[in-house]
Design a protein around this motif. Structure first.
Motif, short mmCIF file in Angstrom:
data_model
loop_
_atom_site.label_atom_id
_atom_site.label_comp_id
_atom_site.label_asym_id
_atom_site.label_seq_id
_atom_site.Cartn_x
_atom_site.Cartn_y
_atom_site.Cartn_z
N ILE A 78 0.86 -1.18 0.00
CA ILE A 78 0.00 0.00 0.00
C ILE A 78 0.90 1.23 0.00
CG2 ILE A 78 -0.24 -0.13 2.54
CD1 ILE A 78 -2.94 1.34 2.20
N GLU A 79 0.51 2.20 -0.80
CA GLU A 79 1.26 3.45 -0.88
C GLU A 79 0.27 4.60 -0.82
OE1 GLU A 79 4.71 3.93 -3.64
OE2 GLU A 79 3.41 5.44 -4.56
N THR A 115 6.58 7.43 13.22
CA THR A 115 6.17 7.15 11.86
C THR A 115 7.05 6.07 11.22
OG1 THR A 115 5.32 9.39 11.51
CG2 THR A 115 5.89 8.13 9.55
N GLY A 116 6.39 5.08 10.63
CA GLY A 116 7.09 4.01 9.93
C GLY A 116 7.43 2.81 10.79
N VAL A 146 4.14 0.65 2.32
CA VAL A 146 4.24 -0.49 3.23
C VAL A 146 4.07 -1.77 2.44
CG1 VAL A 146 3.23 -1.66 5.23
CG2 VAL A 146 3.32 0.85 5.17
N ILE A 147 5.00 -2.69 2.60
CA ILE A 147 4.88 -4.01 2.00
C ILE A 147 4.66 -5.02 3.12
CG2 ILE A 147 6.21 -5.87 0.90
CD1 ILE A 147 7.38 -3.87 -0.99
N ALA A 148 3.68 -5.90 2.94
CA ALA A 148 3.40 -6.95 3.91
C ALA A 148 3.36 -8.29 3.17
CB ALA A 148 2.07 -6.69 4.61
N TYR A 153 7.30 -7.24 7.15
CA TYR A 153 6.87 -5.89 6.83
C TYR A 153 8.07 -5.02 6.46
CZ TYR A 153 3.01 -7.59 9.76
OH TYR A 153 2.00 -8.35 10.32
N GLU A 154 7.90 -4.22 5.43
CA GLU A 154 8.91 -3.23 5.05
C GLU A 154 8.23 -1.89 4.84
OE1 GLU A 154 12.43 -3.58 3.51
OE2 GLU A 154 12.41 -5.66 2.80
N VAL A 155 8.94 -0.81 5.16
CA VAL A 155 8.38 0.54 5.03
C VAL A 155 9.37 1.46 4.34
CG1 VAL A 155 7.51 2.55 6.28
CG2 VAL A 155 6.91 0.26 7.08
#
Length: 198
Positions: A78-79, A115-116, A146-148, A153-155
């Protein structure tokens, strides 16, 4: 033992890079006109749309609210652009349920901007996003991605990688949520919300 560790690390790294290399197609999840595609809370007074901007604003009773996608996701990215407008902004992106989120704004427990960073019940903030103070633009539009992938998880914040974390008690499938935290007075805005399936 060292050989096994190195091989395992290589396999995990290669798998991660392979997944990311797929570069999922991001599709608009917000039409800029109304809340179509989202599940608004009953008697909604917190979430409004105007001129392509989704705004979350605390009500007088400070109950808080969550705006959920009407679709469920397993592995996703999601962006969104976001802006902290007024008050003590405490918001975030919920990952498949209400238990795990990527914090945006001031942490109610730590009283500082996280944040993040991932918030995990029972663990608090197990890791903290890096260099956010230098990257975040106050009172201006920023972009978070955000990648899940399962519990991984990566931000990214404004195009810079700031956090990676693996959760051991994630929910496999569920909607994505935007949070308006209770017990605070705040206004935050979102635009250009895009979601892609991994």
């Amino acid at each position: 033992m060292k050989t096994k560790i190195v091989i395992t690390f290589f396999i995990l790294s290669f798998s991660t890079l392979t997944v990311f290399a797929q570069d999922p197609v991001l599709k608009s999840a917000f039409n800029g006109k109304n809340l179509k595609g989202w599940v608004a809370p009953e008697n909604n007074t917190w979430w409004t749309v105007n001129n392509g901007i989704l705004t979350a604003k605390s009500g007088p009773e400070k109950k808080g609210s969550i705006l959920w996608t009407d679709k469920e996701y397993t592995d996703f990215v999601i962006e969104t652009d976001f802006r902290y407008d007024e008050g003590t902004v405490d918001t975030g992106i919920f990952i498949r349920n209400e238990s795990q989120q990527i914090q945006m704004g001031i942490s109610g427990s730590l009283k500082r901007d996280m944040t993040g960073s991932p918030y995990i019940p029972g663990k608090g903030y197990p890791v903290e996003a890096l260099n956010v103070k230098e990257i975040l633009k106050p009172n201006d539009w920023n972009t978070i991605k955000v990648i899940a992938i399962a519990g991984y998880y990566e931000v990214w914040l404004n195009g810079k990688h700031v956090m990676s974390y693996t959760s051991d008690n994630y929910v496999k499938t569920g909607p994505i949520g935007l949070q308006l935290h209770p017990n605070t007075e705040m206004t935050a805005s979102f635009r250009n919300i895009k979601i892609g399936k991994m």
